[in-house]
Structure formats: structure tokens, C-alpha cells
Design a protein around this motif. Sequence first.
Motif, PDB file in Angstrom:
ATOM      1  N   GLY A 186      61.878   3.668  40.993  1.00  0.00           N
ATOM      2  CA  GLY A 186      60.646   3.673  41.878  1.00  0.00           C
ATOM      3  C   GLY A 186      60.500   1.643  42.107  1.00  0.00           C
ATOM      4  N   ASN A 187      61.756   1.041  41.091  1.00  0.00           N
ATOM      5  CA  ASN A 187      61.276  -0.652  40.877  1.00  0.00           C
ATOM      6  C   ASN A 187      62.827  -0.858  41.073  1.00  0.00           C
ATOM      7  OD1 ASN A 187      62.408   0.356  38.966  1.00  0.00           O
ATOM      8  ND2 ASN A 187      61.371  -0.905  37.313  1.00  0.00           N
ATOM      9  N   GLY A 188      63.816  -0.493  41.914  1.00  0.00           N
ATOM     10  CA  GLY A 188      65.216  -0.602  42.574  1.00  0.00           C
ATOM     11  C   GLY A 188      65.916  -0.023  41.523  1.00  0.00           C
ATOM     12  N   PHE A 189      67.421  -0.443  41.877  1.00  0.00           N
ATOM     13  CA  PHE A 189      68.876   0.542  41.410  1.00  0.00           C
ATOM     14  C   PHE A 189      68.838  -0.444  40.012  1.00  0.00           C
ATOM     15  CE2 PHE A 189      68.875   2.543  44.755  1.00  0.00           C
ATOM     16  CZ  PHE A 189      69.378   3.720  44.044  1.00  0.00           C
ATOM     17  N   ALA A 190      69.308   0.750  38.744  1.00  0.00           N
ATOM     18  CA  ALA A 190      69.812  -0.681  37.910  1.00  0.00           C
ATOM     19  C   ALA A 190      70.169   0.287  36.394  1.00  0.00           C
ATOM     20  CB  ALA A 190      68.213  -0.698  36.848  1.00  0.00           C
ATOM     21  N   ALA A 227      56.765  10.295  40.281  1.00  0.00           N
ATOM     22  CA  ALA A 227      56.421  12.093  40.056  1.00  0.00           C
ATOM     23  C   ALA A 227      55.111  11.922  40.757  1.00  0.00           C
ATOM     24  CB  ALA A 227      56.977  12.187  38.439  1.00  0.00           C
ATOM     25  N   ILE A 228      54.268  11.448  40.231  1.00  0.00           N
ATOM     26  CA  ILE A 228      52.697  11.429  40.037  1.00  0.00           C
ATOM     27  C   ILE A 228      52.268  11.252  41.783  1.00  0.00           C
ATOM     28  CG2 ILE A 228      51.962  12.600  38.066  1.00  0.00           C
ATOM     29  CD1 ILE A 228      51.084   9.265  38.990  1.00  0.00           C
ATOM     30  N   ALA A 229      53.280  10.544  42.354  1.00  0.00           N
ATOM     31  CA  ALA A 229      52.931   9.838  43.562  1.00  0.00           C
ATOM     32  C   ALA A 229      53.798  10.708  44.543  1.00  0.00           C
ATOM     33  CB  ALA A 229      53.276   8.419  43.426  1.00  0.00           C
ATOM     34  N   GLY A 230      54.481  11.218  44.557  1.00  0.00           N
ATOM     35  CA  GLY A 230      55.443  13.065  45.140  1.00  0.00           C
ATOM     36  C   GLY A 230      57.029  11.545  45.672  1.00  0.00           C
ATOM     37  N   GLY A 231      57.234  10.498  44.874  1.00  0.00           N
ATOM     38  CA  GLY A 231      58.091  10.040  45.323  1.00  0.00           C
ATOM     39  C   GLY A 231      59.690  10.550  45.100  1.00  0.00           C
ATOM     40  N   GLU A 232      60.343  10.185  45.085  1.00  0.00           N
ATOM     41  CA  GLU A 232      62.224  10.381  45.246  1.00  0.00           C
ATOM     42  C   GLU A 232      62.436   9.168  43.997  1.00  0.00           C
ATOM     43  OE1 GLU A 232      63.831   9.504  49.255  1.00  0.00           O
ATOM     44  OE2 GLU A 232      62.451  11.600  49.973  1.00  0.00           O
ATOM     45  N   TYR A 233      63.704  10.136  43.648  1.00  0.00           N
ATOM     46  CA  TYR A 233      64.023   9.343  42.186  1.00  0.00           C
ATOM     47  C   TYR A 233      66.059   9.459  42.723  1.00  0.00           C
ATOM     48  CZ  TYR A 233      67.014   9.119  38.087  1.00  0.00           C
ATOM     49  OH  TYR A 233      67.999   8.179  36.750  1.00  0.00           O
ATOM     50  N   LYS A 234      66.854   8.876  42.777  1.00  0.00           N
ATOM     51  CA  LYS A 234      67.585   8.462  43.754  1.00  0.00           C
ATOM     52  C   LYS A 234      68.573   7.880  42.388  1.00  0.00           C
ATOM     53  CE  LYS A 234      64.979   6.069  47.312  1.00  0.00           C
ATOM     54  NZ  LYS A 234      63.838   6.201  47.001  1.00  0.00           N
ATOM     55  N   VAL A 235      70.552   8.210  42.684  1.00  0.00           N
ATOM     56  CA  VAL A 235      71.005   8.483  41.015  1.00  0.00           C
ATOM     57  C   VAL A 235      71.819   7.515  42.726  1.00  0.00           C
ATOM     58  CG1 VAL A 235      70.500   9.650  39.850  1.00  0.00           C
ATOM     59  CG2 VAL A 235      71.546  10.799  41.750  1.00  0.00           C
ATOM     60  N   ARG A 236      72.916   6.854  42.310  1.00  0.00           N
ATOM     61  CA  ARG A 236      73.663   5.915  42.799  1.00  0.00           C
ATOM     62  C   ARG A 236      75.251   5.771  42.113  1.00  0.00           C
ATOM     63  NH1 ARG A 236      72.624   0.181  45.804  1.00  0.00           N
ATOM     64  NH2 ARG A 236      71.798   1.656  46.497  1.00  0.00           N
ATOM     65  N   ASP A 248      81.240  -2.879  40.231  1.00  0.00           N
ATOM     66  CA  ASP A 248      80.595  -2.762  42.029  1.00  0.00           C
ATOM     67  C   ASP A 248      80.149  -1.887  42.405  1.00  0.00           C
ATOM     68  OD1 ASP A 248      81.151  -4.140  44.473  1.00  0.00           O
ATOM     69  OD2 ASP A 248      83.040  -4.144  44.397  1.00  0.00           O
ATOM     70  N   ASP A 249      79.602  -2.364  43.229  1.00  0.00           N
ATOM     71  CA  ASP A 249      78.638  -0.923  43.606  1.00  0.00           C
ATOM     72  C   ASP A 249      78.155  -1.302  44.984  1.00  0.00           C
ATOM     73  OD1 ASP A 249      76.601  -3.208  43.072  1.00  0.00           O
ATOM     74  OD2 ASP A 249      74.712  -1.307  42.640  1.00  0.00           O
ATOM     75  N   SER A 250      78.969  -2.194  45.447  1.00  0.00           N
ATOM     76  CA  SER A 250      79.050  -2.245  46.508  1.00  0.00           C
ATOM     77  C   SER A 250      79.450  -1.425  47.567  1.00  0.00           C
ATOM     78  CB  SER A 250      79.515  -3.503  47.846  1.00  0.00           C
ATOM     79  OG  SER A 250      81.035  -3.549  47.251  1.00  0.00           O
ATOM     80  N   ALA A 251      80.009  -0.440  46.888  1.00  0.00           N
ATOM     81  CA  ALA A 251      79.933   1.096  48.076  1.00  0.00           C
ATOM     82  C   ALA A 251      80.483   2.044  47.020  1.00  0.00           C
ATOM     83  CB  ALA A 251      81.640   0.363  48.200  1.00  0.00           C
ATOM     84  N   TYR A 252      79.238   2.697  47.349  1.00  0.00           N
ATOM     85  CA  TYR A 252      78.774   3.537  46.194  1.00  0.00           C
ATOM     86  C   TYR A 252      78.489   5.230  47.173  1.00  0.00           C
ATOM     87  CZ  TYR A 252      74.485   2.255  48.568  1.00  0.00           C
ATOM     88  OH  TYR A 252      73.077   1.635  49.899  1.00  0.00           O
ATOM     89  N   VAL A 253      78.634   6.060  46.810  1.00  0.00           N
ATOM     90  CA  VAL A 253      77.974   7.023  46.644  1.00  0.00           C
ATOM     91  C   VAL A 253      76.594   7.526  46.279  1.00  0.00           C
ATOM     92  CG1 VAL A 253      79.842   8.388  47.549  1.00  0.00           C
ATOM     93  CG2 VAL A 253      78.817   9.035  45.162  1.00  0.00           C
ATOM     94  N   GLN A 254      75.663   8.473  47.424  1.00  0.00           N
ATOM     95  CA  GLN A 254      74.067   8.176  46.217  1.00  0.00           C
ATOM     96  C   GLN A 254      73.287   9.204  46.941  1.00  0.00           C
ATOM     97  OE1 GLN A 254      71.516   4.546  47.430  1.00  0.00           O
ATOM     98  NE2 GLN A 254      70.110   5.889  48.176  1.00  0.00           N
TER      99      GLN A 254
END
Length: 242
Positions: free
Chosen positions: A52-56, A89-98, A107-113
Motif C-alpha cells: 500500500g505504500n509502493g514496491f519494496a 486489507a480492511i480497506a479492500g485493497g490489492e496486495y501486489k507482487v512483482r 533490476d526491476d525495469s522489466a518485470y512480471v506482476q
Amino acid sequence: ENSMAATNMATVVRLALLFTLSAQVVGEDIDDVEEVKTTKKAPAYLLRHDVGNGFAERGKVQMKSTSSTSLTTTQELNAEDAAALYELAIAGGEYKVRLAIENSDGDDSAYVQTFVNACTLYQSGTQSTLYDSLVIHLSSDGKPQALSYSAGSRTCKESLPKRKINKFKTKVTLKRSEPGPSPYLDTYLDDIKKKTAEGGAEAQGFLSKYWHILLPVYLFMMMANLSGAPEAAGGEGGGSGG
């Protein structure tokens, strides 16, 4: 006549030296090829996530060997990210993986997500551990080309209690793409290249193993030819003189 014999002898010596050096070089080349084959490393993949706060960076997926297709790995989740995941989770948001396409070089300039409902992820596992599953779909050259991600149930509860979560327990599976049927001509050309390469390796292996046997035989035949050449020339000359 003596000058011709000396010249021929020098030629034999030069050929013998060249033959010996060639056999040694072939042996060294084969050793180098074998060494390269044994240094291939097991694949590793750098996994990133967004709570929820950007990719890390979430952690690295290190396969056990080049032939491994699955493993179960544990990755730490700090308190700040765990709290952010709960809010997501309680806001109904999406958890993303990359996943970076170039494996573990960062180097994640090219990635799958891909993504999953954060609520279903937060409901999974135990009081301190989240359970999830990651399928990495690989191209024919071994690079990630798609991700499949799943976790928890398909629906979320109305009330979601907060937990002291500190790690992920992830089942990772590799799925390699299978090449489809190719034209007959391409198959035929590939077969020719393969047989040519195998034939060259066999010839080199034979030469490097038996050069010390072949060299004396080669020299003996050369010396026999040289010793017989003057007599043949003399007899031919006598016939023309008569």
C-alpha cells in the motif's frame, strides 16, 4: 639428393611438432568446456511487494539446483509492513507482487506482476505467519514471463482481527514453457548441427587420447616414403636413358 632428403626431414619434424601441439590444444579445449558445464548456478529470483505504500524488496527466492521445480521458503515481514498490510486489507485493497525478469540482479525495469485481495492474504496462515503460493512461469530461455499468486480463502470476513504477523511462508513452483511443433526444415537443420557438433567432439576426444600412438605410425610412414623415393627416381631415369 642430400638436400632434398634434408628438406623432407625438416618437413617431417615440423609436421610432427604441429601434430603434437594440436593434440595438446584439443585436450585443453575439452577440459575448458567441461569446466564451464559444471559452473552453472541454480536460478534465483528477486521478489518485491506492495503493501500500500509502493514496491519494496520482500526477499529472494533461491532454488536448490538447476533442476529444482518447487520449494517452500520463509521471508520476514517487519512490523511496519504488517501494519500497512492490515490497513490495506480492511480497506479492500490489492496486495501486489512483482518479479524482475533478469532474475536476481536487482533490476526491476522489466518485470512480471500480479495481485491478490489483501484481505484474503491477511486471513491466511497462523497467528504470526502468512501462507501464500507463487507460481513462476518461465520462457524457453528460463526467464520469468508470468506470475500466478494465491493466498487464503476466496472471500473476506466482515470483521478482520489484527494479528502479530512477522513472516511469509511461501510455496514456490517453477513451470517451464514447452515449445510447440516447429517446421520440418528447422528440425532438420538443428539435427545436422547437433550431429556435426557431436562428431567434432568425438574426433577431438579420439585425437587427444591416442595422439602418442598415432604420431610414431605417422612418422614411420613418412620415413618409409622418403627412403623409397630416390630409388624410384633412379630406376625411372635409367629406363629413359636406354
